[in-house]
Design an enzyme around this catalytic site. Structure first.
Site, PDB file in Angstrom:
ATOM      1  CG  HIS A 200       0.055  -3.906   5.345  1.00 23.84           C
ATOM      2  ND1 HIS A 200      -1.005  -3.189   4.227  1.00 23.84           N
ATOM      3  CD2 HIS A 200       0.225  -4.938   4.695  1.00 23.84           C
ATOM      4  CE1 HIS A 200      -0.799  -4.052   3.397  1.00 23.84           C
ATOM      5  NE2 HIS A 200      -0.108  -5.242   3.581  1.00 23.84           N
ATOM      6  CB  SER A 201       1.353   1.877   8.811  1.00 25.09           C
ATOM      7  OG  SER A 201       1.011   2.768   7.690  1.00 25.09           O
TER       8      SER A 201
ATOM      9  CD  GLU B  81      -2.600  -2.921   9.267  1.00 27.37           C
ATOM     10  OE1 GLU B  81      -2.104  -1.623   8.914  1.00 27.37           O
ATOM     11  OE2 GLU B  81      -3.063  -3.683   8.395  1.00 27.37           O
TER      12      GLU B  81
ATOM     13  CE1 TYR C  28      -9.670  -4.409   6.280  1.00 24.63           C
ATOM     14  CE2 TYR C  28     -10.285  -2.744   7.607  1.00 24.63           C
ATOM     15  CZ  TYR C  28      -9.389  -3.326   6.823  1.00 24.63           C
ATOM     16  OH  TYR C  28      -8.252  -2.796   6.351  1.00 24.63           O
TER      17      TYR C  28
ATOM     18  NE  ARG D 160      -6.498  -0.061   0.362  1.00 20.03           N
ATOM     19  CZ  ARG D 160      -6.367  -0.677   1.502  1.00 20.03           C
ATOM     20  NH1 ARG D 160      -5.781  -0.150   2.497  1.00 20.03           N
ATOM     21  NH2 ARG D 160      -6.867  -1.857   1.599  1.00 20.03           N
TER      22      ARG D 160
ATOM     23  CG  HIS E 289      -2.061  -0.983   1.201  1.00 21.48           C
ATOM     24  ND1 HIS E 289      -2.732  -1.607   2.166  1.00 21.48           N
ATOM     25  CD2 HIS E 289      -2.623  -1.311   0.063  1.00 21.48           C
ATOM     26  CE1 HIS E 289      -3.463  -2.504   1.699  1.00 21.48           C
ATOM     27  NE2 HIS E 289      -3.518  -2.317   0.441  1.00 21.48           N
ATOM     28  CB  ALA E 290       1.173   3.992  -2.632  1.00 25.44           C
TER      29      ALA E 290
ATOM     30  NE  ARG F 186      -9.486  -5.701   0.738  1.00 22.90           N
ATOM     31  CZ  ARG F 186      -8.528  -5.298   1.759  1.00 22.90           C
ATOM     32  NH1 ARG F 186      -7.172  -6.038   1.611  1.00 22.90           N
ATOM     33  NH2 ARG F 186      -8.990  -4.744   2.536  1.00 22.90           N
TER      34      ARG F 186
END
Ligand code: 0X9
Ligand code: ZN
Length: 433
Positions: free
Chosen positions: A309-310, A385, A363, A238, A184-185, A258
């Site tokens: 990730h974060s 994260e 989620y 993202r 994720h950018a 995804r």
């Protein structure tokens, strides 16, 4: 003197132009009380080009970024359906200008040069700097480091990874630890985590066992196009930058997390305008194919998989639709042990890590990298994260505090080491039998 004035003006005009698209964008805190309202927000998402930053669960407060021109309509709609809101940040662009200023000031402190061999931890380096660094490392440390081009991004950037090994990956009895970041950018703070691991394994080796007993695959920038875009155009991008499936308007890009071939399409979006658009099919994107290929080649020896990730201070594991793998207790146990190791050295101002299955902690999500790794039989697989910026929630949480860059690398490494040593020790036991 004139030159200084000129370049100062140039600096500011570049910065100002860069975040112009966020002028007047506001961040709303929205509280929903029931499932019905959650559905209405979903509908609103398709109607107005807003960006939902934190998942809206009844009883919780979520954040939604709203373009300047849409603010009125958005507020009217919310009022009409009886949903309460608060404006958290009135002009998000001001936050971005502040981040620029802080990062620039921090890297200026070292007078433009550094005595260290590796990349500095005072700023967030861009794609080309990191890309060159990987090549340089391999030529400076040929005994332990190999650089591999895993493939090219949509826009043609090389996606490189390092293989770090004292035996050139030839001792097949060693476990492999896999580590990647920047799928994720906008999750900039994750880069120092992978760079720090590289530094401690190659340049400044203080714990020899980690290098000797384990083979490492480390891929710092999986989404180079998106990442470059966050430096040049849009700090909060993202997805990747694939244009194969535009909506005929301005939407583009696939959420690479995804797009993996596991439960593909079950809990993601078919809409290219969505932040969780899953692409045309499993592994439709060249970036995710890079990981697929690495796992096809080395998967049988990879004992633990880390996707960094974060943000939120979480250690998550699969599966993304809520089902637990058969070894969930072990996965959870190792997760908690890693979290404790990080919590022991973390900043007091940041919260403790939470460990759990992604579906229960966050989620439902499908087509996720770490789920794919788990699904093909890698026993331990995690999404980290990293902590959010100064405890901020939502959008602001992606910003980077220069003071935290090295600490992010240092504390995350404490967690990674625990996981790596767990599989190493397990492996030793296995071979004794
Ligand atoms: O939604 C995601 O892709 C990840 N969160 S983020 O805010 N960085 O976008 C979480 C994915 C976690 N999935 C599993 N651990 N299975
Ligand atoms: Zn992410």
């Amino acid at each position: 003197m004139l030159k200084t004035i000129f370049s100062t003006c140039l600096f500011f005009s570049v910065v100002i132009a860069r975040h112009e698209q966020y002028e007047g964008y506001a961040l709303y805190e929205v509280t929903i009380t029931n499932e019905e309202q959650a559905k209405l927000i979903k509908q609103l998402e398709n109607q107005i080009p807003v960006d939902v930053w934190t998942h809206l669960v009844p009883g919780n407060t979520g954040q939604i970024l709203v373009p300047k021109d849409q603010r009125k309509e958005f507020q009217n709609e919310l009022s009409a359906i009886g949903i309460e809101y608060k404006i958290e940040t009135d002009n998000i662009r001001e936050q971005l200008l502040l981040e620029d200023e802080l990062l620039a000031a921090a890297s200026k402190n070292r007078n433009g040069f550094s005595s260290r061999i590796g990349l500095s931890f005072d700023t967030i380096h861009n794609y080309s700097v990191v890309d060159q660094y990987l090549v340089d490392l391999a030529s400076q440390y040929p005994e332990t480091v190999t650089v591999v081009s895993g493939g090219r991004s949509f826009e043609g950037r090389d996606i490189k990874y390092l293989k770090i090994s004292t035996t050139n990956f030839e001792d097949r009895s060693k476990p492999i630890v896999y580590l990647e970041s920047l799928i994720h950018a906008r999750e900039w703070i994750t880069l120092p985590a992978t760079l720090y691991a590289i530094e401690r394994l190659v340049i400044d080796v203080t714990e020899q066992d980690l290098l000797e007993d384990i083979d490492w695959i480390i891929l710092p920038i999986l989404n180079p196009d998106g990442y470059e875009f966050t430096h040049t155009e849009n700090r909060f991008w993202r997805k990747n930058r694939a244009t194969n499936y535009t909506d005929g308007d301005s939407c583009l890009g696939v959420d690479l997390n995804r797009n993996f071939g596991i439960f593909w399409g079950e809990a993601s979006s078919v809409n290219v305008c969505s932040e969780t658009f899953h692409g045309l099919g499993p592994f439709s994107e060249s970036e995710t194919s890079v990981v697929q290929n690495i796992l096809a080649e080395y998967g049988s020896r990879i004992e633990i998989f880390f996707d960094i990730h974060s943000h939120g201070s979480l250690i998550l594991y699969g599966y993304g639709l809520g089902a637990l793998p058969p070894n969930a207790l072990v996965i959870n146990y190792v997760g908690v042990t890693m979290a404790h190791a990080i919590d022991n050295v973390k900043w007091d101002s940041n919260k403790d890590y939470t460990v759990g299955n992604v579906y229960y902690v966050l989620y439902a999500a499908s087509g996720i990298a770490s789920d794919y790794a788990l699904g093909i039989g890698i026993p331990l697989s995690y999404t980290y994260e990293l902590p959010s910026y100064r405890g901020s929630s939502g959008l602001n949480g992606f910003l980077v505090d220069p003071e935290f860059i090295e600490q992010a690398g240092f504390e995350t490494w404490e967690g990674l080491k625990v996981g790596a040593r767990y599989v190493r020790d397990l492996d030793k036991r296995r071979h004794r039998h």
